[in-house]
Design a protein around this motif. Structure first.
Motif, short mmCIF file in Angstrom:
data_model
loop_
_atom_site.label_atom_id
_atom_site.label_comp_id
_atom_site.label_asym_id
_atom_site.label_seq_id
_atom_site.Cartn_x
_atom_site.Cartn_y
_atom_site.Cartn_z
N TYR A 59 0.65 -21.45 -50.02
CA TYR A 59 1.28 -20.69 -51.20
C TYR A 59 1.47 -21.66 -52.42
O TYR A 59 1.85 -22.73 -52.19
CB TYR A 59 2.44 -20.01 -50.87
CG TYR A 59 1.97 -18.98 -49.56
CD1 TYR A 59 1.29 -18.02 -49.94
CD2 TYR A 59 2.32 -19.29 -48.25
CE1 TYR A 59 0.82 -17.06 -48.72
CE2 TYR A 59 2.12 -18.43 -47.24
CZ TYR A 59 1.34 -17.41 -47.50
OH TYR A 59 0.88 -16.76 -46.52
N ASP A 60 1.33 -21.31 -53.44
CA ASP A 60 1.66 -21.83 -54.62
C ASP A 60 3.12 -21.55 -54.73
O ASP A 60 3.53 -20.36 -54.45
CB ASP A 60 0.83 -21.49 -55.83
CG ASP A 60 -0.42 -21.83 -55.95
OD1 ASP A 60 -0.67 -23.09 -55.55
OD2 ASP A 60 -1.36 -21.17 -56.28
N VAL A 61 4.07 -22.24 -55.22
CA VAL A 61 5.48 -21.95 -55.38
C VAL A 61 5.81 -22.08 -56.97
O VAL A 61 5.58 -23.14 -57.43
CB VAL A 61 6.27 -22.81 -54.36
CG1 VAL A 61 7.73 -22.53 -54.46
CG2 VAL A 61 5.97 -22.74 -53.07
N THR A 111 11.64 -25.22 -50.93
CA THR A 111 10.41 -25.16 -51.87
C THR A 111 9.48 -26.63 -51.54
O THR A 111 8.38 -26.22 -51.35
CB THR A 111 10.96 -25.76 -53.35
OG1 THR A 111 11.91 -24.56 -53.84
CG2 THR A 111 9.87 -25.91 -54.28
N ARG A 112 10.06 -27.54 -51.27
CA ARG A 112 9.11 -28.81 -50.73
C ARG A 112 8.60 -28.31 -49.32
O ARG A 112 7.34 -28.61 -49.04
CB ARG A 112 9.95 -29.94 -50.16
CG ARG A 112 10.32 -30.74 -51.77
CD ARG A 112 10.73 -32.20 -51.14
NE ARG A 112 11.97 -32.01 -50.39
CZ ARG A 112 13.42 -32.04 -50.96
NH1 ARG A 112 13.36 -32.25 -52.16
NH2 ARG A 112 14.23 -32.20 -50.08
N ILE A 121 5.59 -25.93 -49.98
CA ILE A 121 4.37 -26.77 -50.65
C ILE A 121 3.89 -27.56 -49.70
O ILE A 121 2.45 -27.38 -49.52
CB ILE A 121 5.19 -27.40 -51.91
CG1 ILE A 121 5.48 -26.58 -53.03
CG2 ILE A 121 3.98 -28.35 -52.43
CD1 ILE A 121 6.28 -27.28 -54.16
N SER A 122 4.62 -28.25 -48.65
CA SER A 122 3.78 -29.20 -47.80
C SER A 122 3.13 -28.60 -46.43
O SER A 122 2.04 -29.10 -46.14
CB SER A 122 4.77 -30.11 -47.42
OG SER A 122 5.79 -29.73 -46.57
#
Length: 179
Positions: A75-77, A66-67, A70-71
């Motif tokens: 994309y939005d997670v 997930t991190r 995001i980084s």
């Protein structure tokens, strides 16, 4: 125009043609490609499953992936699949921890290797189309361990977190580049 100037102009034109050829053929730096469809803007990453005896490895991997998304991506997670365009599912199939270097004085490992095997799949939520699937993604990591026997459990947890982060980088690269 003199011969020297003509040769420079010719060299510049040749260079421009070569640059145009390489940039239009899809050459990219490794780790920077994104081959997912433009219709994907939100990716759901529900908690991964764990088929191993390694305590909490699925939690470490889910957080790390997930991190990483995001980084490193646009994309939005989310965790809720109903809010996503695509769903990334993962199952930790195997985690091996094995000694690489043993100190004969201490009779214990000073360098340890890990191998994480994970089944990973990304599907378009609306169409059901598989965008990426790897039933046996494998990541190997090496780390040094303390010679202090009291530090073993603390080090093991840190090693699993570090292995999860490195595995997450491999997963995100593989999904984005479809390899």
């Amino acid at each position: 125009m003199g011969p020297c100037r003509r040769s420079r102009v010719s060299a510049v034109v040749t260079l421009l043609v070569l640059l145009s050829t390489f940039t239009s053929c899809g050459y990219r730096l490794a780790g920077k490609a994104d081959t997912l469809p433009d219709t994907i803007g939100v990716i759901a990453i529900p908690p991964f499953q764990n088929q191993t005896v390694e305590f909490k490895i699925e939690q470490h991997l889910t957080r790390a992936v997930t991190r990483e998304f995001i980084s490193r991506t646009r994309y939005d997670v989310v965790t809720n699949e109903a809010l996503a365009d695509a769903v990334l599912t993962g199952t930790v199939v195997n985690v091996l921890v094995f000694p690489l270097v043993i100190d004969p004085r201490l009779g214990r490992a000073t360098s340890v290797g890990t191998m994480t095997q994970i089944r990973i799949s990304l599907r378009d939520r609306k169409t059901g189309k598989v965008l990426y699937d790897n039933p046996n993604l494998e990541h190997r990591e090496r780390y040094e361990v303390s010679t202090d026997p009291d530090a073993y459990l603390e080090e093991r947890e840190l090693a699993l977190m570090r292995t999860s982060e490195a595995t997450a980088r491999s997963i995100v690269s593989a999904v984005l580049e479809r390899f």
